[in-house]
Design a protein around this motif. Sequence first.
Motif, PDB file in Angstrom:
ATOM      1  N   ILE A 148       3.963 -11.672 -12.108  1.00  0.00           N
ATOM      2  CA  ILE A 148       3.476 -12.431 -10.963  1.00  0.00           C
ATOM      3  C   ILE A 148       3.107 -13.825 -11.433  1.00  0.00           C
ATOM      4  O   ILE A 148       2.386 -13.967 -12.426  1.00  0.00           O
ATOM      5  N   THR A 149       3.604 -14.827 -10.742  1.00  0.00           N
ATOM      6  CA  THR A 149       3.306 -16.186 -11.179  1.00  0.00           C
ATOM      7  C   THR A 149       3.463 -17.163 -10.022  1.00  0.00           C
ATOM      8  O   THR A 149       4.132 -16.881  -9.034  1.00  0.00           O
ATOM      9  N   HIS A 150       2.812 -18.331 -10.131  1.00  0.00           N
ATOM     10  CA  HIS A 150       3.061 -19.366  -9.127  1.00  0.00           C
ATOM     11  C   HIS A 150       3.999 -20.416  -9.722  1.00  0.00           C
ATOM     12  O   HIS A 150       4.266 -21.435  -9.110  1.00  0.00           O
ATOM     13  N   ASP A 151       4.512 -20.131 -10.933  1.00  0.00           N
ATOM     14  CA  ASP A 151       5.199 -21.133 -11.730  1.00  0.00           C
ATOM     15  C   ASP A 151       6.678 -20.779 -11.912  1.00  0.00           C
ATOM     16  O   ASP A 151       7.026 -19.868 -12.656  1.00  0.00           O
ATOM     17  N   LEU A 152       7.547 -21.506 -11.217  1.00  0.00           N
ATOM     18  CA  LEU A 152       8.984 -21.208 -11.331  1.00  0.00           C
ATOM     19  C   LEU A 152       9.535 -21.530 -12.714  1.00  0.00           C
ATOM     20  O   LEU A 152      10.564 -20.998 -13.123  1.00  0.00           O
ATOM     21  N   GLY A 153       8.846 -22.385 -13.456  1.00  0.00           N
ATOM     22  CA  GLY A 153       9.242 -22.658 -14.841  1.00  0.00           C
ATOM     23  C   GLY A 153       9.152 -21.379 -15.666  1.00  0.00           C
ATOM     24  O   GLY A 153      10.073 -21.033 -16.410  1.00  0.00           O
ATOM     25  N   VAL A 154       8.059 -20.651 -15.495  1.00  0.00           N
ATOM     26  CA  VAL A 154       7.861 -19.377 -16.183  1.00  0.00           C
ATOM     27  C   VAL A 154       8.966 -18.389 -15.789  1.00  0.00           C
ATOM     28  O   VAL A 154       9.544 -17.696 -16.621  1.00  0.00           O
ATOM     29  N   VAL A 155       9.282 -18.374 -14.502  1.00  0.00           N
ATOM     30  CA  VAL A 155      10.313 -17.470 -13.990  1.00  0.00           C
ATOM     31  C   VAL A 155      11.655 -17.728 -14.686  1.00  0.00           C
ATOM     32  O   VAL A 155      12.325 -16.805 -15.142  1.00  0.00           O
ATOM     33  N   SER A 156      12.008 -19.008 -14.797  1.00  0.00           N
ATOM     34  CA  SER A 156      13.310 -19.346 -15.375  1.00  0.00           C
ATOM     35  C   SER A 156      13.379 -18.951 -16.844  1.00  0.00           C
ATOM     36  O   SER A 156      14.444 -18.680 -17.381  1.00  0.00           O
ATOM     37  N   GLU A 157      12.224 -18.919 -17.508  1.00  0.00           N
ATOM     38  CA  GLU A 157      12.168 -18.569 -18.927  1.00  0.00           C
ATOM     39  C   GLU A 157      12.451 -17.100 -19.171  1.00  0.00           C
ATOM     40  O   GLU A 157      12.963 -16.725 -20.213  1.00  0.00           O
ATOM     41  N   ILE A 158      12.035 -16.251 -18.258  1.00  0.00           N
ATOM     42  CA  ILE A 158      11.912 -14.850 -18.651  1.00  0.00           C
ATOM     43  C   ILE A 158      12.493 -13.828 -17.677  1.00  0.00           C
ATOM     44  O   ILE A 158      12.924 -12.757 -18.083  1.00  0.00           O
ATOM     45  N   ALA A 159      12.539 -14.168 -16.373  1.00  0.00           N
ATOM     46  CA  ALA A 159      12.851 -13.117 -15.404  1.00  0.00           C
ATOM     47  C   ALA A 159      14.356 -12.885 -15.241  1.00  0.00           C
ATOM     48  O   ALA A 159      15.168 -13.767 -15.480  1.00  0.00           O
ATOM     49  N   ASP A 160      14.716 -11.681 -14.849  1.00  0.00           N
ATOM     50  CA  ASP A 160      16.103 -11.370 -14.479  1.00  0.00           C
ATOM     51  C   ASP A 160      16.330 -11.701 -13.011  1.00  0.00           C
ATOM     52  O   ASP A 160      17.341 -12.244 -12.627  1.00  0.00           O
ATOM     53  N   ARG A 161      15.337 -11.338 -12.212  1.00  0.00           N
ATOM     54  CA  ARG A 161      15.458 -11.487 -10.781  1.00  0.00           C
ATOM     55  C   ARG A 161      14.140 -12.021 -10.241  1.00  0.00           C
ATOM     56  O   ARG A 161      13.099 -11.839 -10.874  1.00  0.00           O
ATOM     57  N   VAL A 162      14.187 -12.644  -9.087  1.00  0.00           N
ATOM     58  CA  VAL A 162      12.956 -13.218  -8.548  1.00  0.00           C
ATOM     59  C   VAL A 162      12.841 -12.944  -7.051  1.00  0.00           C
ATOM     60  O   VAL A 162      13.828 -12.949  -6.315  1.00  0.00           O
ATOM     61  N   VAL A 163      11.608 -12.642  -6.662  1.00  0.00           N
ATOM     62  CA  VAL A 163      11.265 -12.479  -5.254  1.00  0.00           C
ATOM     63  C   VAL A 163      10.317 -13.623  -4.922  1.00  0.00           C
ATOM     64  O   VAL A 163       9.340 -13.840  -5.626  1.00  0.00           O
ATOM     65  N   VAL A 164      10.634 -14.379  -3.885  1.00  0.00           N
ATOM     66  CA  VAL A 164       9.770 -15.496  -3.494  1.00  0.00           C
ATOM     67  C   VAL A 164       8.919 -15.079  -2.308  1.00  0.00           C
ATOM     68  O   VAL A 164       9.447 -14.617  -1.287  1.00  0.00           O
TER      69      VAL A 164
END
Length: 268
Positions: free
Chosen positions: A209-225
């Motif tokens: 869980i994050t408010h930071d899309l930078g973090v998402v791009s670093e680590i996640a496979d998939r994202v729910v907004v």
Amino acid sequence: MLLEVKNLCTEFPVKRGVVRAVDDVSFEVSEGEILAIVGESGSGKSVTSLSIMGLLAEPGHVAGGEMTFDGKDLVHLSEKEYREMRGNDMAMIFQEPMTSLNPVYRIGDQIVEAIRTHEKVSKKEALTRAIDLLRKVGIPSPEARVRDYPHQMSGGMRQRVMIAMALACNPKLLIADEPTTALDVTIQAQILDLLRRLREDTDMAVLLITHDLGVVSEIADRVVVMYCGQVVEEAEVRLLFDNPMHPYTLGLLKSIPRLEDDDSKRLY
Ligand code: ADP
Ligand code: MG
């Protein structure tokens, strides 16, 4: 599928009616996957994760929908069954590890306690395991650090301790609610590296869980907004960054700080 959330609604009764903090939210997490839930503050991310963990504070409650974890129906679990599941199959870490660590006990004792709540092992064996766990999460000289009190450690080290405690039960799912938000950028990157490595080594799924899309791009496979308690977009991370569908997502992408503030070089 490891976790299935379908049409989840979570409500808080208030004086003037009810606040529907999570409104018809659906998503899935498969084994070993890192799914990020991203959204601005107040969009319902934490309430979603607390609903899954069965940790909503009264009078908050799940008002509708289905949640299935590892084939088990979560919505109708008893408090006792939930406690067992949290110890064994799913674990959660929070933004500020100081609030989850007990300031008056040495961290070694706290991890030993966490291990022994779920498994019948001797104190000595649990301590060896605690030291191994601290080593696994990258804490130097773990044999010595087990004797530290939480306040003797930095924020980054405390978050590593929390991750070690979460790993004590070999969870199939780790829910990490803004685990790096309180940390400075370098430490943040180290913790993300650690989560990534743990996923590779253990095949544990992570709901990040994050408010930071930078973090998402670093680590996640998939994202729910999420936006205002609802899911407005869901995509593979690469696809989302290449082609965001929802205006709100576009706004989030634009808010990622760039090294260069030269408009001609902007990607978005
Ligand atoms: P975030 O995405 O920042 O984690 P939260 O999930 O914590 O957001 O909160 C989402 C919304 O749920 C808040 O904006 C608030 O309106 C509501 N909410 C959360 N906790 C409570 C509560 N205890 N009582 C009433 N409303 C709450
Ligand atoms: Mg939150």
